[in-house]
Design a protein around this motif. Structure first.
Motif, PDB file in Angstrom:
ATOM      1  N   TYR A  43     -35.289  18.711   1.478  1.00 54.97           N
ATOM      2  CA  TYR A  43     -34.300  18.083   0.597  1.00 54.97           C
ATOM      3  C   TYR A  43     -35.032  17.418  -0.559  1.00 54.97           C
ATOM      4  N   PHE A  44     -34.277  17.074  -1.595  1.00 51.17           N
ATOM      5  CA  PHE A  44     -34.882  16.460  -2.774  1.00 51.17           C
ATOM      6  C   PHE A  44     -34.222  15.139  -3.138  1.00 51.17           C
ATOM      7  N   GLY A  45     -33.108  14.802  -2.472  1.00 51.19           N
ATOM      8  CA  GLY A  45     -32.420  13.568  -2.813  1.00 51.19           C
ATOM      9  C   GLY A  45     -31.683  12.970  -1.626  1.00 51.19           C
ATOM     10  N   ARG A  46     -31.380  11.692  -1.756  1.00 50.52           N
ATOM     11  CA  ARG A  46     -30.600  11.001  -0.727  1.00 50.52           C
ATOM     12  C   ARG A  46     -29.677  10.005  -1.425  1.00 50.52           C
ATOM     13  N   ILE A  47     -28.444   9.935  -0.948  1.00 52.14           N
ATOM     14  CA  ILE A  47     -27.549   8.857  -1.357  1.00 52.14           C
ATOM     15  C   ILE A  47     -26.958   8.232  -0.099  1.00 52.14           C
ATOM     16  N   ASP A  48     -26.762   6.950  -0.132  1.00 50.89           N
ATOM     17  CA  ASP A  48     -26.043   6.258   0.946  1.00 50.89           C
ATOM     18  C   ASP A  48     -24.675   5.889   0.393  1.00 50.89           C
ATOM     19  N   PHE A  49     -23.631   6.374   1.045  1.00 55.12           N
ATOM     20  CA  PHE A  49     -22.268   6.200   0.535  1.00 55.12           C
ATOM     21  C   PHE A  49     -21.394   5.581   1.617  1.00 55.12           C
ATOM     22  N   TRP A  92     -26.542  21.203  -2.065  1.00 51.99           N
ATOM     23  CA  TRP A  92     -26.412  20.475  -3.336  1.00 51.99           C
ATOM     24  C   TRP A  92     -25.109  20.787  -4.060  1.00 51.99           C
ATOM     25  N   ARG A  93     -24.432  21.889  -3.682  1.00 53.88           N
ATOM     26  CA  ARG A  93     -23.187  22.260  -4.353  1.00 53.88           C
ATOM     27  C   ARG A  93     -21.944  21.754  -3.637  1.00 53.88           C
ATOM     28  N   TYR A 146     -24.380  12.330  -6.301  1.00 51.30           N
ATOM     29  CA  TYR A 146     -25.790  12.212  -6.677  1.00 51.30           C
ATOM     30  C   TYR A 146     -25.986  12.434  -8.174  1.00 51.30           C
ATOM     31  N   TYR A 147     -25.179  13.362  -8.717  1.00 51.06           N
ATOM     32  CA  TYR A 147     -25.338  13.722 -10.121  1.00 51.06           C
ATOM     33  C   TYR A 147     -24.492  12.859 -11.056  1.00 51.06           C
ATOM     34  N   ASP A 148     -23.386  12.331 -10.550  1.00 48.29           N
ATOM     35  CA  ASP A 148     -22.423  11.663 -11.426  1.00 48.29           C
ATOM     36  C   ASP A 148     -22.528  10.147 -11.451  1.00 48.29           C
ATOM     37  N   TYR A 149     -23.156   9.532 -10.449  1.00 51.71           N
ATOM     38  CA  TYR A 149     -23.089   8.073 -10.347  1.00 51.71           C
ATOM     39  C   TYR A 149     -24.445   7.432 -10.098  1.00 51.71           C
ATOM     40  N   MET A 155     -41.702   9.393  -3.641  1.00 49.81           N
ATOM     41  CA  MET A 155     -40.360   8.936  -3.283  1.00 49.81           C
ATOM     42  C   MET A 155     -40.085   7.683  -4.099  1.00 49.81           C
ATOM     43  N   PHE A 156     -38.900   7.601  -4.673  1.00 46.65           N
ATOM     44  CA  PHE A 156     -38.547   6.388  -5.392  1.00 46.65           C
ATOM     45  C   PHE A 156     -37.032   6.238  -5.439  1.00 46.65           C
ATOM     46  N   ASP A 157     -36.605   4.998  -5.527  1.00 47.68           N
ATOM     47  CA  ASP A 157     -35.182   4.694  -5.687  1.00 47.68           C
ATOM     48  C   ASP A 157     -34.908   4.539  -7.174  1.00 47.68           C
ATOM     49  N   THR A 158     -33.715   4.950  -7.586  1.00 48.40           N
ATOM     50  CA  THR A 158     -33.392   4.916  -9.002  1.00 48.40           C
ATOM     51  C   THR A 158     -31.962   4.490  -9.223  1.00 48.40           C
ATOM     52  N   GLY A 159     -31.727   3.876 -10.366  1.00 53.47           N
ATOM     53  CA  GLY A 159     -30.366   3.498 -10.725  1.00 53.47           C
ATOM     54  C   GLY A 159     -29.851   4.310 -11.882  1.00 53.47           C
ATOM     55  N   VAL A 160     -30.697   5.224 -12.423  1.00 50.17           N
ATOM     56  CA  VAL A 160     -30.250   6.017 -13.565  1.00 50.17           C
ATOM     57  C   VAL A 160     -29.712   7.346 -13.075  1.00 50.17           C
ATOM     58  N   THR A 161     -29.033   8.040 -13.969  1.00 50.20           N
ATOM     59  CA  THR A 161     -28.480   9.341 -13.618  1.00 50.20           C
ATOM     60  C   THR A 161     -29.585  10.376 -13.634  1.00 50.20           C
ATOM     61  N   ILE A 162     -29.996  10.809 -12.480  1.00 52.16           N
ATOM     62  CA  ILE A 162     -31.098  11.758 -12.313  1.00 52.16           C
ATOM     63  C   ILE A 162     -32.349  11.175 -12.957  1.00 52.16           C
ATOM     64  N   GLY A 163     -33.128  10.471 -12.198  1.00 48.41           N
ATOM     65  CA  GLY A 163     -34.274   9.718 -12.704  1.00 48.41           C
ATOM     66  C   GLY A 163     -35.227  10.545 -13.527  1.00 48.41           C
TER      67      GLY A 163
END
Length: 780
Positions: A107-113, A144-145, A152-155, A189-197
């Motif tokens: 995988y390439f991303g993670r979100i906690d929702f 991813w689709r 992940y992509y929108d917020y 690995m890093f956490d980001t607040g921007v749209t697609i770091g």
């Protein structure tokens, strides 16, 4: 300091925890791969066994209707078993391919929702395919689709929502994390607040480019996601700066559509029109990287060759480009340029429509039906028959009626032909199998009797019928395909007699002379191909493809409004996604027109959406800042914050010194580890010269021509217009002297050549540099 230490300890602990999870997921994937490989072997053996024993398991008996019905049922049942096993085998093989990709990069991303109304947040990990845990009840990886992945992509972290089949799901994103994982190990690995770091994009693009495009699923910005997941627009226009990721977004859009509509859409229902065959090779591996099969890929020229190649020696757009760049001293140059512009315009399309409509009353041309040097059906006879038909009916319908009459007439004429002497000569030349066929035909009709003379006459009639029928097959096929219509003559007629309408160019007389001369030589200008086909389709009826559901057009600024209207007619049920950059509109017909603005009339304003990509990722900041000052509106292009060497501008005392300097630069770049280097020339002729001279200087260079179909690493010499859409670690502009790039209408071509560079750009000239270089000024 304590706070910093605590933060570092927290990050280290989280990284260890994430690596533990990655190890567990990777081990699970490897177990699944082993299980699937075993099952795949079993399924393959099943398929082979069923195929081998197919007829042994089927009872064949046609003695009566009941037995025949039982045989048919047995065949159907066995065929269904074979189909099910083959389908199961294909599905398992596709699963295995996905798992092997996940094994390398799970995988390439993670979100906690945390969904509204729920107590805890769910950790959602995104990859190129979905994966369930051992119990089959929980997703370890989401594709991813999938709908939830759009978060992940929108917020950014905070309130968020996504559309699911059950409706809109609202909640809060509490974490957005990105990974670079290779061979199961987390490299970063890093956490980001921007749209697609941008950090990950920087990490990816900071490395030298491979020859094939990289799958950059993890680097989609918000605007690109709007392209990928757009399901509303019938026409989606993507205007993007050089290096803004237009093509990447388009290919990911293909992958998303194939996933989203996997029950109703297949790869062969999507067509990509790319700029040249080499570009097809360039993008060939991207969709498989994203977990999907490749769609159909072609070029517009290949389509034209398919339709017209047997009738004309068809010019290609690159030959046309070579003429516009290097033939300005030709006395017919202005007429030819006017021809290119006018025949690409909707004004000419409308003129052809009026001309075609007038042919319903008079002027339709036919070719006589000839056989063995004789005219069987005269052109005048067909013309007379056509205009006797109901004039309220459309031309295509009347031509079909004429074809039906012609087929009946050919049947009548074939009967008369059986008694000709040539038929007896042909019968003498028949082989044994043909005589056996005649005997079997007589036997089937109970034709043999004791009277051997009658048998001989009957056999002769059958053989005569066989001979004539075979010889008339080609004539009947031509009649069915409306080949009796003389479209070349009617297209010539358009230029031979027509007075110019209002709005026709002042060079109309010269345009007519050039066009007629070209057609009479058996050749056709590139700008005539689409108008000719359009006239042919208006008369015969459009050859539409109702199967294709999505058409993608890359480098769309190179297409004329006429060509886009034609594509819409031949793909009537398809949505269209067009991608381009008006600043790279290098063909003559695009010189004075905004083709994207004209496109909006194709499907109407309500069905059309436009996305602008203004951030350029391909090149370093110094290169983007340098090239953006060459063009109008360049200040709107946002460079990605990646530092690098400033473009160099080097003066040479002459060709010999320029070649020596370029050869030295090539050796330096290769020594520094640059894997893809392009020496970009203006034309094909200059490219051939540069290739030969650089080889004499000891440079290991490969020449790219319009026929080149594959793209690889190394150092290439390439014409400017063929380099469009490609990217290279380093670019050398072979000769940027004012004598080479001296005209204002070559600005976009020069800009296109310079923007192919990712990391370094080196420009060489003699005497005076091109006036197209950006004016001196401070970078942003």
């Amino acid at each position: 300091m304590d706070i910093q230490n605590e933060q570092e300890e927290r990050i280290t602990a989280e990284l260890a925890e994430e690596q533990k999870r990655a190890d567990r997921v990777t081990n699970h994937i490897r177990t699944k791969i082993e299980e699937l490989e075993d099952r795949l072997g079993e399924k393959r053996e099943d398929v082979v066994e069923i195929r081998r024993e197919f007829w042994d398991d089927v009872t064949v008996n046609f003695e009566d209707s009941a037995e025949a019905a039982e045989t048919a049922a047995s065949l159907k049942q066995q065929a269904e078993v074979l189909f099910e096993r083959e389908h199961s085998h294909r599905h398992a093989r596709m699963q295995l391919n996905t798992l092997r990709k996940l094994e390398q990069t799970p995988y390439f991303g993670r979100i906690d929702f945390k969904e509204d109304g729920e107590a805890d947040a769910e950790a959602v990990y995104l990859g190129v395919g979905s994966l369930l845990d051992e119990s089959g009840g929980h997703y370890l990886i989401y594709d991813w689709r999938s709908p939830i992945s759009s978060l992940y992509y929108d917020y950014s972290p905070g309130p968020a929502q996504y559309r699911a089949p059950a409706g809109t799901i609202r909640g809060e994103m509490t974490l957005k994390r990105q990974f670079v994982i290779r061979n199961g190990r987390i490299r970063s690995m890093f956490d980001t607040g921007v749209t697609i770091g941008d950090e990950l994009l920087q990490e990816l693009l900071g490395r030298h480019s491979d020859a094939q495009m990289k799958g950059i699923v993890a680097t989609i910005q918000r605007e690109q996601n709007a392209i990928i997941r757009n399901e509303r627009a019938k026409l989606l226009i993507v205007q993007g700066a050089a290096g803004s990721g237009k093509t990447s977004a388009a290919l990911q859009r293909v992958a998303y559509l194939l996933y989203r509509y996997r029950d109703s859409l297949t790869a062969d229902q999507i067509v990509l029109f790319s700029p040249n065959p080499m570009f097809n090779s360039y993008v060939a591996t991207v969709l498989p990287e994203l977990g999907e099969e490749n769609m159909q890929q072609t070029t517009y020229q290949q389509y034209l060759e398919h339709r017209l190649g047997r009738s004309f020696d068809l010019e290609d757009p690159f030959t046309q480009m070579e003429y516009t760049l290097g033939a300005s001293d030709d006395p017919d140059y202005e007429a030819r340029m006017a021809s290119i512009r006018f025949k690409s315009d909707l004004l000419f399309m409308n003129a052809i429509e009026r001309y075609a409509a007038s042919l319903g009353d008079k002027g339709l041309k036919f070719k006589p039906i000839r056989f063995r040097g004789r005219v069987l059906v005269a052109a005048e006879t067909m013309e007379e028959k056509f205009y006797e038909l109901d004039r309220s009916s459309s031309i295509p319908n009347r031509l079909k009626q004429l074809a039906e009459w012609l087929l009946k007439e050919l049947t009548r004429l074939a009967k008369l032909e059986r008694n000709k002497s040539w038929v007896e000569e042909e019968i003498e030349l028949l082989d044994k199998e043909e005589y056996i066929r005649a005997y079997n035909e007589l036997s089937r009709k109970n034709g043999y009797h004791e009277d051997s003379f009658n048998d001989f006459e009957r056999e002769k009639r059958i053989l005569s019928t066989m001979v004539v029928t075979e010889k008339f097959k080609k004539l009947r096929r031509r009649a069915k395909l409306l080949r009796f219509l003389d479209v070349p003559a009617m297209y010539r007629q358009l230029f031979a007699a027509a007075e110019p309408d209002a709005g026709f160019p002042a060079e109309w007389t010269g345009i007519c002379r050039l066009t007629i001369a070209k057609l009479e030589s058996g050749a056709m200008f590139y700008e005539d191909a689409t108008p000719y086909l359009y006239l042919k389709e208006l008369l015969e009826g459009f050859h539409t493809n109702t199967k294709v559901r999505h058409v993608f057009v890359d480098e769309a600024q190179d297409y004329s409004a006429f060509q886009f209207h034609y594509l819409k007619r031949i793909f009537p049920f398809a949505k269209m996604t067009v991608l381009g950059d008006l600043n790279q509109a290098i063909f003559a017909h695009a010189e004075y027109r905004d083709s994207f603005e004209m496109l909006k009339g194709l499907y109407g304003e309500e069905a059309t959406e436009t996305v602008a990509l203004e951030r350029s990722y391909r090149s370093t900041r110094p290169i983007v800042e340098f090239t953006s000052r060459m063009i109008a509106g360049g200040e709107r292009i946002i460079p990605f914050n990646r530092e690098g060497e400033k473009p160099s501008l080097t003066a040479a005392g002459g060709r010999t010194e320029r070649l020596r300097l370029i050869a030295e630069r090539l050796r330096e770049l290769e020594a520094e580890g640059f894997r893809s280097i392009a020496v970009i020339c203006k034309t094909a002729e200059e490219s051939r010269e540069a290739h030969s001279l650089l080889q004499e200087e000891g440079a290991a260079v490969r020449l790219v021509e319009k026929e080149t179909a594959t793209f690889g690493q190394g150092t290439v010499v390439i014409p400017s217009y063929l380099a469009k859409g490609l990217e290279f670690d380093a670019v050398i502009i072979y000769n940027a002297s004012s004598s080479v790039y001296g005209k204002e209408n070559e600005r976009k071509l020069f800009y296109t050549a310079c923007t192919r560079a990712m990391h370094e750009l080196h420009i060489y000239y003699e005497d005076r540099p091109t006036p197209l270089l950006p004016p001196p000024g401070r970078n942003r």
